[in-house]
Design a protein around this motif. Sequence first.
Motif, PDB file in Angstrom:
ATOM      1  N   ALA A 133       0.827  -1.210   0.000  1.00  0.00           N
ATOM      2  CA  ALA A 133       0.000   0.000   0.000  1.00  0.00           C
ATOM      3  C   ALA A 133       0.859   1.257   0.000  1.00  0.00           C
ATOM      4  N   GLU A 537     -11.358   3.605  -6.115  1.00  0.00           N
ATOM      5  CA  GLU A 537     -10.206   3.593  -5.214  1.00  0.00           C
ATOM      6  C   GLU A 537      -8.861   3.438  -5.916  1.00  0.00           C
ATOM      7  N   GLU A 540      -5.315   0.251  -5.787  1.00  0.00           N
ATOM      8  CA  GLU A 540      -5.201  -0.061  -4.371  1.00  0.00           C
ATOM      9  C   GLU A 540      -6.372  -0.925  -3.888  1.00  0.00           C
ATOM     10  N   GLN A 543      -5.757  -4.570  -3.287  1.00  0.00           N
ATOM     11  CA  GLN A 543      -5.126  -4.916  -2.008  1.00  0.00           C
ATOM     12  C   GLN A 543      -6.159  -4.936  -0.890  1.00  0.00           C
ATOM     13  N   ASN A 544      -7.141  -4.050  -0.989  1.00  0.00           N
ATOM     14  CA  ASN A 544      -8.089  -3.875   0.110  1.00  0.00           C
ATOM     15  C   ASN A 544      -9.226  -4.889   0.098  1.00  0.00           C
TER      16      ASN A 544
END
Length: 966
Positions: A133, A537, A540, A543-544
Amino acid sequence: MSNDKQAKKEAAKPAKDQANKYPVNMTETPFPMRGDLAKREPQWVKSWQEKKIYERVRKASKGRPKFILHDGPPYANGDIHIGHAVNKILKDMIIKARTLGGFDAPYVPGWDCHGMPIEIQIEKLYGKNLPVAEVQAKARAYAEEQIERQKADFIRLGVLGEWDNPYKTMAFGNEADEIRALGKLLEKGYVYRGLKPVNWCFDCGSALAEAEVEYENKRDPSIDVGFPFVGGEENAKIAKAFGLDKLPLHKGYCVIWTTTPWTIPSNQALNMHPEITYALVKTEREGEPCLILMAKDLVEAAFTNWNLQPEIIATCLGEALSLVKFKHPLASTHEGFDRMSPVYLGDYVSTETGTGVVHSAPSYGIEDFLSCKAHGMKDDDMLNPVMGDGRYASWLPFFAGMTIWEASKPICDKLREAGTLFSLKMFDHSYMHCWRHKTPIIYRATSQWFASMDNTPKAGGTSLRETALAAIEQTAFYPSWGKARLHGMIANRPDWTLSRQRQWGVPMAFLLHKETGQIHPRTPELLEVIAKRVEKEGIEAWQNITVEELIGDEASQYEKNRDTLDVWFDSGATHFTVLRGSHKEQSAYPADLYLEGSDQHRGWFHSSLLTASMLDGHAPYKALLTHGFVVDGEGKKMSKSKGNVIAPQKVFDTLGADILRLWVASTDYSGELSISDEILKRVTEAYRRIRNTLRFLLANTSDFDFSKDAVATQDLLEIDQYAIAHTAALQKEILAHYDEFEFHPVISKLQSFCSEDLGGFYLDILKDRLYTSGTTSFARRSAQTAIWHITQSLLRLMAPTLSFTAEEAWESFASAEAFKGSDETIFTQTYYELPAIANSEALEAKYASLRAVRADVTKQLEEVRVSGAIGSSLQAEVLIKASGDKFNVLSSLEDDLKFALITSAASVEQVASEAEETVVVNASKYQKCERCWHYRADVAVNAEHPTLCGRCNSNLFGAGEKRKYA
């Protein structure tokens, strides 16, 4: 910049010379002789931004046919260099030329934002092993900062475009659409996962695209290695292949040649050509008789190298040796190498060098891999001891933990110990290197995602390779050689490795089954869910988002794919993500033109073609334009170490961006573009000549109001009609060059027009009429009408190249009404339609003949001047003896001939033949007029004005002289 047109008209009034009571019409212009470009151009840049000139051009162009030049994105890392300047200036010139040509030609600049170079910068600045991140956040901020720096320089070059709304591959919407594009390719059946050798950089720790590979010289051991005969049944197979009952000796070697000793530990096969003739050779080596098996044509050279004596016993074709097995050359040193290497036939084996036998390590060569796969070897059976960092795995005997490069010597030592090293010499050769790290790379088999070049898509039809090659046939190329280059690269390329093992990139957002490695059956649906999150977003989001969020109860069986997309996919898919995505309102598809440097046949042109061929079945462009690289004045590549780098910032800060633009335009971009201080000095001189011509035209139309003062075309003096016709012919030629994206002929013709056609002929003749005729006389207004039309044409023709200069001149030249009508910029205009001249071809022919005579007369006048008989050409009286058409042309000018020759008197006498033709020059015996400098018999005829000639008396105080031709 001031828009006060009235102030400009005041500045343009005739100069008052108090010392001269007989003034000439020397009008002024606010357009200065000195361009002072480096100082003045930034003011224009600011003015264009404040006035939103690009938006004004868009407004004026609305409704016209579209022309779309899709910008190939520069990478958002580092200040722009001279190559960037060339690229952006060429694009800007084309956009402006098409806009002036009547098209709606928007320009949306873009940036390539993801990828390893930025990730490496983040590692340098903040260290390795940051959380994903954090890497992504810092990379995004870094790219944004670089874009702003580059953007400022591109704007400073005079490039008009949508700078407030460029496209960025890292824009959330573009990232999301890229995932959607990947999903479409997956659904169509192009994308697969598999083990395959790919270009691998140890420093990057990732696969490389073809475009990221360059070749540099490398020094390596060149070794000949013997693979021992197995004995028993295998020896019997060899004997049978060579037509022998049995082998005369048990001991023997099949000898290979390689320049990569590090691949020997991974050897699993040997390759021979089915149609090459191989020899079984008897010799004595190290005091012991043995047999050698190798290509017959290479025996003599090889045995000379080994210092052995050959005796050829028998020969056979390679196909007879298929599947015969030999021992690994290190088999005697460790049980880990105690295996067989079977012979697989392959058409790629040659007898150009070596032994005609190729050793095959399937994890480290494309042909090796394909050959072993074709012969039934499974992925799991392929030895792959080289890890991602370039070191051997811990399970490899002797060499574990060594880098492959440092292991070369120990490997050769072990081969020598085993008695299988026949020769070792150091060898210089061209070898693959990473374009970022400048370090050697290898082919390395890894599990990657690929786009298949040759598989049939799910819906049937042609393969990607066939579709792309067909698309090339439908594409126009500038220059034409680009077609063969791109065709060759597509025809011969391997499958496209789509995946990378990085963090700052668009994710290949697949869910993979933990046991089978298969993608989730609902992948197309899941990709759209993920794309919608990415829209909000950015990347990223991958990853979330959790696996549970995506597939609920199945989550324990699946894991996220951690690969990112090749950055060439990012830019290659912009025809989808930008032209039909983020900027579809400003665009059209396919684009009319892609324009980049010649390296992009293997880069952006290439990846764009492949992605569009998969998505749409055709190329994303109608035409491709290629420009060369910039070199110094001696043709050498630019490098900081050589000290021959010329930075665009230095040029526009010292000479001005228009000088840089003129250099680009005057250079044939299809080859290398040479630049140096000396070359720029010559370009600056050329610019001065053009600027001086403009200044003359602007000054001499500054007291001219076309709406009130213009003379009807048919009533113009003959030479004025000729000048318009000649300009129209030039404009036609130049517009044809613009249509073909040719700039150096445009500049060559504009320079010639300014210096020779105008400065050396027409304006030279015109000065007398402009300066000495009555201010509002028909003769002067005729001249002003002509040069007004010429200036209208000339400013537009030079605007794509000399953008700042043309804009500055337009502000000085256009009337208040015309300036307002243009929305205060020349770039809202279209090319000027010059008035039609009824007998233009005849006039062109007539004045071409006159110019030839004038050149002869000028030469004669110079000889007389040098002798001291006359001081200037106006002191001369000329008699021209001419025959035939030449006589007719000269005599047709009547008394105006003297003006065309710039002499005080000129007469023509007809002679019978060309052999009798001559030019006679005499010094005038008359006085010189103080005002017009002509030597005339009527000087001092008027006692009130004793220093004036009769025509100056008339022009100042009477009805004015009559002119008909010149």
